[in-house]
Design a protein around this motif. Sequence first.
Motif, PDB file in Angstrom:
ATOM      1  N   TYR A   1       1.103  -1.181   0.141  1.00 38.41           N
ATOM      2  CA  TYR A   1      -0.148   0.055   0.065  1.00 38.41           C
ATOM      3  C   TYR A   1       0.769   1.244  -0.002  1.00 38.41           C
ATOM      4  O   TYR A   1       0.659   2.225  -1.032  1.00 38.41           O
ATOM      5  N   GLU A   2       1.759   1.426   0.821  1.00 40.75           N
ATOM      6  CA  GLU A   2       2.657   2.586   0.939  1.00 40.75           C
ATOM      7  C   GLU A   2       3.617   2.927  -0.449  1.00 40.75           C
ATOM      8  O   GLU A   2       3.610   3.899  -0.843  1.00 40.75           O
ATOM      9  N   GLN A   3       3.868   1.606  -1.184  1.00 40.04           N
ATOM     10  CA  GLN A   3       4.652   1.717  -2.499  1.00 40.04           C
ATOM     11  C   GLN A   3       3.875   2.272  -3.423  1.00 40.04           C
ATOM     12  O   GLN A   3       4.067   3.239  -4.333  1.00 40.04           O
TER      13      GLN A   3
ATOM     14  N   ALA B   1      15.084  -1.377   0.083  1.00 42.11           N
ATOM     15  CA  ALA B   1      14.645  -0.442  -0.790  1.00 42.11           C
ATOM     16  C   ALA B   1      14.763  -1.216  -2.310  1.00 42.11           C
ATOM     17  O   ALA B   1      15.538  -1.914  -2.875  1.00 42.11           O
ATOM     18  N   GLN B   2      13.642  -0.642  -2.877  1.00 39.83           N
ATOM     19  CA  GLN B   2      13.355  -1.257  -4.549  1.00 39.83           C
ATOM     20  C   GLN B   2      13.116  -0.137  -5.557  1.00 39.83           C
ATOM     21  O   GLN B   2      12.532   0.966  -5.169  1.00 39.83           O
ATOM     22  N   ASN B   3      13.507  -0.549  -6.513  1.00 43.86           N
ATOM     23  CA  ASN B   3      13.092   0.591  -7.730  1.00 43.86           C
ATOM     24  C   ASN B   3      11.666   0.224  -8.206  1.00 43.86           C
ATOM     25  O   ASN B   3      11.156  -0.710  -7.754  1.00 43.86           O
TER      26      ASN B   3
ATOM     27  N   TYR C   1       7.006  -6.942  -6.722  1.00 41.18           N
ATOM     28  CA  TYR C   1       6.830  -7.352  -5.466  1.00 41.18           C
ATOM     29  C   TYR C   1       5.191  -7.490  -5.050  1.00 41.18           C
ATOM     30  O   TYR C   1       4.813  -8.224  -4.475  1.00 41.18           O
ATOM     31  N   GLY C   2       4.680  -6.226  -5.535  1.00 45.63           N
ATOM     32  CA  GLY C   2       3.262  -6.139  -5.008  1.00 45.63           C
ATOM     33  C   GLY C   2       2.385  -7.221  -5.624  1.00 45.63           C
ATOM     34  O   GLY C   2       1.302  -7.853  -4.952  1.00 45.63           O
TER      35      GLY C   2
END
Length: 237
Positions: free
Chosen positions: A138-140, A194-196, A203-204
Motif C-alpha cells: 500500500y505504501e509503495q 529499498a526497491q526501484n 513485489y506487490g
Amino acid sequence: MKGECDMGMTFRPSETSSLLRTWALLPHFLCQLPVQTSLALLLLLLILLRSPTASSSRDQQCASSVQRTLKLTRLIHTESVDLIKTYRASQGDMSHLFCKVSIPDVPEPNISGLEPSERTESILRHLRVFSSHLRRVYEQQTDLQRPDSGLLVQLDTVGERNRGLEALLRNFYRDVFPNLQDWPAGAPASLPPAQNTFQQKVYGCVVLKTYKDFLLNVCRELRSMRSRVCRGRRNFL
C-alpha cells in the motif's frame, strides 16, 4: 418423610421430566437416605443429565465461531481476486508476468503443523506477516498511483479485513484451546530492502497472488476444523 424429602429445589419442565424418569427407577430411594447424601446424589444426577446439553452448546459455539471466520475468509479471498485484476491493470506493460516471479521475502501460502492448534497458530503467524507485506505494498503504491486511485481503496480494504480476520481467529484459538498458552507472535516479517519502481510492481503482484492462495488454503483448513475440532473438541481441551 415428606418434610425431609422436600429439598427446596425447583426444576424447569425439561429437567423435571428427565428427573421423573430417573426417579421412577429408584422409588423412594433418596428419601430414605440422610439429607446430605441425598443432596450429593441429586447434584451428581443433575450434572450427568445436563452434561450432554452443555457439550452440545459448546460444539455449537465452536462451529459458529468457525463459520464466522470462514465467511470473512471467503469474502477476503473474493476481494483479493478482484484486487489482483485491478493491480495488474494499473501497472502498465508486462504486468501479466509480474506475479510469476519468485521473491524470497514473501512467505509461502502453505499452512504447517500436525495438530489443529498448531495449524491455527500457523495461520495466525501468516496473517501477521501478510499484514506487514500488505502495508508495504500500500505504501509503495501510494507513491505510484493517483490519490483517488481505486487500487489504493482496495488495498486499504483488504489490509483492514486481514486484521479483522486475525482478531476472529485469535479469539477462536483462545476459546477452543484454553489450556494452551497464548499463540506465539513469531518473528517479525522480513520485508524487502529499498526497491526501484519495477521491483515494487513485481513485489506487490507476488504478495497479492500469494496472499490469495493462502486464503484459499485457510478456507479449506477452516472447513476441516469445523468437523474435526468442534465435534470432538473435548479431545483438545
